[in-house]
Design a protein around this motif. Structure first.
Motif, mmCIF file in Angstrom:
data_model
loop_
_atom_site.group_PDB
_atom_site.id
_atom_site.type_symbol
_atom_site.label_atom_id
_atom_site.label_comp_id
_atom_site.label_asym_id
_atom_site.label_seq_id
_atom_site.Cartn_x
_atom_site.Cartn_y
_atom_site.Cartn_z
ATOM 1 N N ALA B 45 1.036 -1.239 0.127
ATOM 2 C CA ALA B 45 -0.181 0.001 0.070
ATOM 3 C C ALA B 45 1.011 1.146 -0.090
ATOM 4 O O ALA B 45 2.098 1.279 0.563
ATOM 5 C CB ALA B 45 -0.982 0.045 1.129
ATOM 6 N N ASP B 351 -3.872 -6.690 -2.061
ATOM 7 C CA ASP B 351 -3.865 -5.395 -1.849
ATOM 8 C C ASP B 351 -3.040 -4.956 -0.489
ATOM 9 O O ASP B 351 -2.706 -3.829 -0.481
ATOM 10 C CB ASP B 351 -5.048 -4.701 -1.845
ATOM 11 C CG ASP B 351 -5.989 -4.992 -2.963
ATOM 12 O OD1 ASP B 351 -5.593 -4.611 -4.126
ATOM 13 O OD2 ASP B 351 -7.028 -5.895 -3.152
ATOM 14 N N GLU B 401 -9.748 1.721 -1.222
ATOM 15 C CA GLU B 401 -8.642 1.882 -0.258
ATOM 16 C C GLU B 401 -9.478 2.429 1.245
ATOM 17 O O GLU B 401 -8.939 1.810 2.189
ATOM 18 C CB GLU B 401 -7.956 3.198 -0.563
ATOM 19 C CG GLU B 401 -6.625 3.326 0.364
ATOM 20 C CD GLU B 401 -5.642 4.688 -0.066
ATOM 21 O OE1 GLU B 401 -5.407 4.622 -1.158
ATOM 22 O OE2 GLU B 401 -5.225 5.007 0.836
ATOM 23 N N ASP B 405 -8.977 0.150 4.498
ATOM 24 C CA ASP B 405 -8.244 0.752 5.703
ATOM 25 C C ASP B 405 -9.252 0.468 6.854
ATOM 26 O O ASP B 405 -8.875 0.095 7.925
ATOM 27 C CB ASP B 405 -8.337 2.206 5.437
ATOM 28 C CG ASP B 405 -7.091 3.049 6.446
ATOM 29 O OD1 ASP B 405 -5.972 2.326 6.496
ATOM 30 O OD2 ASP B 405 -7.383 3.603 7.329
#
Lengths: 473, 473
Positions: B45, B351, B401, B405
């Protein structure tokens, strides 16, 4: 924060009442009602000191609240477990408060699947062993004295004979709850053998001798109890020959649980004190100046036996005068006698017992140097120690205090110069701190003082220990 | 201390000249002449960042002097070894200086008798292994990537598969020399396996991800290379069955060197990527959802064989669908494939890769919880990990994202709630620090911030990492 001076207008009675409000009046004692046991630990040098207050908290919260009261009143605090330390780290200071963990002595949990135990600081090593043995587990830190408290061993980062295989206390404590002078409780680590999540506060508090925070709960690592064990003892002509054997033994890959040396005077004192017959012939007894003791553990008898054979051949090739395989009872007696070496030294009139650590290959050079330093002032050194760790226990016979202190300083400087340190497992306490502050890297010392300030801005936690300065803040 | 602002009147040229005066102008590079390799580590990331300066010191003293210049000019400093980290701890910041240790890459000493090596931070694990192997010794920390630098592994407290037996980096680093922003060099520890002489600064710097001090010399512990090894693999119906087997294996006393789990999708990805044939029948392949891999080392073949037999019987009793003893070549290939699991995950489009640690007995509960959290947002988790350590590597497939998160945060909160931590071996870096500061015990965090202030009052060392706050001081 209140900054009431201890010698100011606030009467001690007021402080006493505040301590009593925390733990109950039955658990606070003052001055001459504090028994003499609380005035000292087992360090040979230095005189006992009567503290002004003794409090026995029952919980982590009470411990933290005691610290808040002490910080406000600028009362220095000394934590105490069983009082078996050897460096005066729990020797109180006048005007001070002793926090004794005798009421916080519960094994909170034996977690078999995670192979950990969670204990309060006042639990003794013997109690912990009794709690985990039924599960086939063991806590591997065995300093000589099993009446030592787990909290005390956290303070000094205690070692002992099995450290050569399992590490010292810091390698076996996975997590802490600790009380801070702010009144807060901090939790560090856990039932985890690895963490990379911020600074390792567990390891910072470990070995800080009650100067940063007081451990109120301790999570320790356990290992399976080995099924089979044996003990080898080899007689050598001199200590240098023993020391040369140590790296060779460790290079074999037979990881010993115990790897000890004893000089002949120490072995004689131990066997005499414990009435122990090891079957060493008079010829060997006359010729041998030093002995190597190797303890092996194994889950299988066959593997243990090949380890014994391999090491026996090796020790023979390294010039051992004779090699003894001690089974069961006599092996246990020898190890127990070795564990009591401190008491033998004390009984024989030793004036100080050191636990200097040097790189193990530097042990011969250290012995030669230390012996020369002692002879120069008509002092005697005899000893034994954890040969695999380079951890040397020297009983020092030198009555006159100024001479002895100067000798100790030269011995510590010698060890430091060889890449070693003043203490391998006893800590600095009140006895060795002045030598440390004189010999330490000033940059490291300044960092340590900064860290102390972060944890204990009022300077109430065991002032004078590790970092020097006044014993009263 | 000069407090020249970076954006003030002092030109960057002046700072550049001062860096060049320390390391020589050939070893300072600026802005677009800094190659893109220096803009990132291997974290999945986050975007690469070009630093303003790159300097390559040749000595500890030069490293310390660079820090003095950076502190005076308030230039943030990111230390860099090989750039193989997985959390963005060596991702630079804009306006910052990268100190690359590529010119400090010498194995200074292999000390056979003390079983230690002394190395500069830029030495890779592969180079260290090559240096110690001829002596029959090994450095036991084997994270997946052997091109990692020793200095980098000190920063992240790297782990790897053998940690279940030998511990992680912090258990194998005995001493450091480190450079401080004050320009001083501090020495901590030494060729000593035990020390009780003041606070353990070695352990404090270990795992601090370049935020407290920069290691310029590292003393590591070595062990004898075991003569014999074997690998067992057991197929199980599900992950819970694997996790239940782990405590039982560890209770036997057969201390495995490797104790890994892989879910079926990870094993398939690894075997496909490495073209590895393990001989698993199609029936088992269809029925098995998870695998346990156990590596054993022994100094003796006979003892190794009895260990294999004992564990084979145990795994059978615990419901293994099939058990494979992998010899030599295929065992090595499997372990190598497992070491490359990160690359397989990356190649398959993961990811993020997590390395959460929980008490090992809590792994089933953690998996169930994390899977439910992922499914709730249509994300996928697959993985493998160090089962003996409770250290779970999860490849997270969740492209968006903000959603990712939030999922990560819930997974970290779940782990923390189970007594675990966000990272077992990768560190927090720039990727996970915000989660840490949100979830950490505020008392612990305040102590860490105080410690940071002691080491780095100007806040130039990797600002933003571990403790949060701005990336530029």
């Amino acid at each position: 924060m209140t900054t009431t001076s201890r010698t100011g207008t606030t009467p001690d009675q007021h402080v006493l009442e505040r301590f009593a409000a925390v733990v109950g009046s039955a658990h606070v004692v003052t001055e001459d009602r504090i028994g003499p046991d609380y005035h000292h630990d087992e360090a040979l040098a230095g005189a006992p000191v009567a503290p002004r207050y003794l409090a026995r908290p029952a919980t982590a919260e009470e411990t933290a609240e005691l610290l808040v009261v002490a910080a406000a009143a600028r009362v220095p605090v000394t934590a105490r477990g069983s009082g078996t330390g050897l460096s005066g780290a729990c020797r109180p200071v006048e005007d001070g408060l002793v926090i004794s963990f005798e009421r916080m002595a519960t094994v909170l949990e034996v977690d078999v699947d995670n192979q950990v135990a969670v204990v309060q600081p006042g639990v003794t090593l013997a109690e912990l062993d009794a709690a985990v043995a039924p599960y086939g587990l063991m806590y591997t830190v065995f300093p000589g004295e099993l009446s030592a408290s787990v909290g005390g061993t956290v303070g000094t980062n205690a070692g002992g004979m099995r450290a050569v295989r399992y590490g010292v206390t810091r390698h076996n404590v996975l997590g802490l709850q600790a009380a801070l002078p702010s009144g807060e409780l901090v939790r560090t680590g856990g039932k985890l053998t690895k963490v990379s999540t911020g600074y390792d506060l567990t390891q910072l508090i470990m070995g800080s001798e009650g100067t940063l925070a007081l451990a109120t709960e301790i999570t320790v690592r356990l290992y399976p109890r080995p099924a089979h064990s044996a003990t080898l003892m080899a007689a050598f002509a001199d200590l240098t020959a023993v020391m040369r054997a140590v790296p060779a033994v460790l290079r074999t890959g037979v990881a010993p649980t115990i790897l000890e040396y004893l000089d002949t005077r120490t072995l004689e004192a131990l066997t005499r004190a414990q009435d122990l017959e090891l079957g060493i012939g008079t010829g060997i007894r006359a010729a041998a100046q030093a002995y190597l003791v190797i303890g092996l553990d194994d889950r299988e008898r066959a593997s243990l036996d090949t380890g014994i054979d391999l090491l026996g051949e090796l020790l023979d090739a390294l010039g051992a005068l004779d090699i003894y395989v001690l089974e069961g009872y006599s092996a246990r007696l020898l190890i127990e006698a070795r564990e009591k070496a401190f008491w033998s030294a004390k009984a024989s009139g030793a004036d100080e017992v050191l636990d200097v650590v040097v790189p193990r290959a530097a042990m011969p050079e250290f012995f030669d140097g230390a012996t020369a330093l002692a002879h120069a002032v008509d002092a005697q050194l005899i000893g034994c120690g954890h040969a695999g760790d380079g951890n040397v226990h020297l009983a020092v016979y030198c009555r006159e205090e100024t001479t002895r202190d100067a000798l100790l300083h030269r011995i510590f400087a010698l060890a430091t110069g060889l890449g070693g340190a003043i203490s391998g497992e006893h800590g600095l306490g009140r006895i060795k701190t002045a030598h440390f502050t004189a010999l330490a890297d000033p940059v490291a010392l300044a960092l340590m003082r900064g860290i102390k300030q972060v944890f204990d801005p009022a300077g109430i936690l065991n002032p004078g220990v590790i970092l020097g300065g006044k014993a009263v803040p």
